[in-house]
Design a protein around this motif. Structure first.
Motif, PDB file in Angstrom:
ATOM      1  N   TYR A 291     -72.533  32.081  95.634  1.00 52.63           N
ATOM      2  CA  TYR A 291     -73.981  32.026  95.841  1.00 52.63           C
ATOM      3  C   TYR A 291     -74.791  32.920  94.911  1.00 52.63           C
ATOM      4  O   TYR A 291     -76.021  32.884  94.943  1.00 52.63           O
TER       5      TYR A 291
ATOM      6  N   ALA B 286     -75.018  26.488  97.199  1.00 55.03           N
ATOM      7  CA  ALA B 286     -74.209  27.300  96.308  1.00 55.03           C
ATOM      8  C   ALA B 286     -74.697  27.128  94.877  1.00 55.03           C
ATOM      9  O   ALA B 286     -75.314  26.121  94.512  1.00 55.03           O
ATOM     10  N   LYS B 287     -74.393  28.123  94.034  1.00 53.36           N
ATOM     11  CA  LYS B 287     -74.899  28.065  92.662  1.00 53.36           C
ATOM     12  C   LYS B 287     -74.119  27.079  91.800  1.00 53.36           C
ATOM     13  O   LYS B 287     -74.526  26.743  90.715  1.00 53.36           O
TER      14      LYS B 287
END
Length: 218
Positions: free
Chosen positions: A157, A207-208
């Motif tokens: 994240y 999430a990234k």
């Protein structure tokens, strides 16, 4: 008229509330018990001391839910998965050792103080010594779990999880000698609730990077 949030948004909100409740329940209960925790063990409060720690016996392990909930999902064979497993293992170590403190220095010492007569301190003092060692091991495990969980969460994240980590590490430092004794122990438990809630909020957002099905939230 106000627009109704889309179903996925409502589901996400419900999940976030659920996660915050799960991670905050144990530290808030511990903080509540801390308000009535005796400052020291004496014959006049030994029965209360032992009874309180009997009630706390199932609560201490649940503090580790703050580590489990934001990391839920089957770990993959990558850095995130390795850090997740490390956090879970260290969290288990905390649950084992700190529950041992509760049993030995809480229940055992309280009963010994209550029924040991004039020789009670010959029993109580070694129990406290053993309990302190178990508690220190438990807090070290909890600290390691927070660090490992931070690695996993940052990889998932990004840096938005770090405010929660900062709060939790300060709480771990305080936890080494505060237990739940009022006032610092109570503040420490409230801090755990805050730190775990910050993690839950950070993990509730996307999430990234894309994750595989094996890492999907439960």
């Amino acid at each position: 008229m106000s627009a109704t949030p889309p179903a996925p948004a409502r589901t996400g909100q419900v999940r976030l509330v659920r996660d915050i409740v799960l991670v905050c329940a144990a530290p808030l209960v511990l903080a509540g018990f801390g308000l009535g925790h005796p400052g020291g063990l004496r014959p006049y409060n030994a029965e209360h001391w032992a009874a309180m720690h009997i009630w706390l016996l199932p609560v201490w392990p649940l503090l580790a839910l703050g580590l489990v909930v934001p990391l839920r999902g089957r770990p993959r064979r990558d850095a995130v998965g390795a850090a997740t497993v490390a956090a879970w293992v260290a969290g288990f170590g905390y649950a084992v050792f700190y529950t041992g403190l509760d049993a030995v220095a809480g229940i055992g010492a309280g009963i010994a103080e209550q029924h040991g007569g004039e020789q009670r301190r010959r029993v109580v003092n070694p129990l406290f010594h053993t309990g302190d060692a178990l508690g220190q091991a438990g807090v070290w495990c909890l600290t390691a779990a927070v660090v490992a969980a931070t690695v996993a969460l940052v990889l998932r994240y990004g840096a938005r999880v770090l405010p929660g980590t900062a709060v939790l590490l300060v709480c771990c430092w305080s936890f080494f000698d505060s237990h739940i004794f009022h006032p610092r122990g109570v503040v420490t438990m409230l801090g755990f609730a805050l730190g775990f809630a910050l993690w839950a909020v950070a993990a509730a957002r996307p999430a990234k990077a894309r994750t595989g099905a094996g890492d999907a939230p439960a």
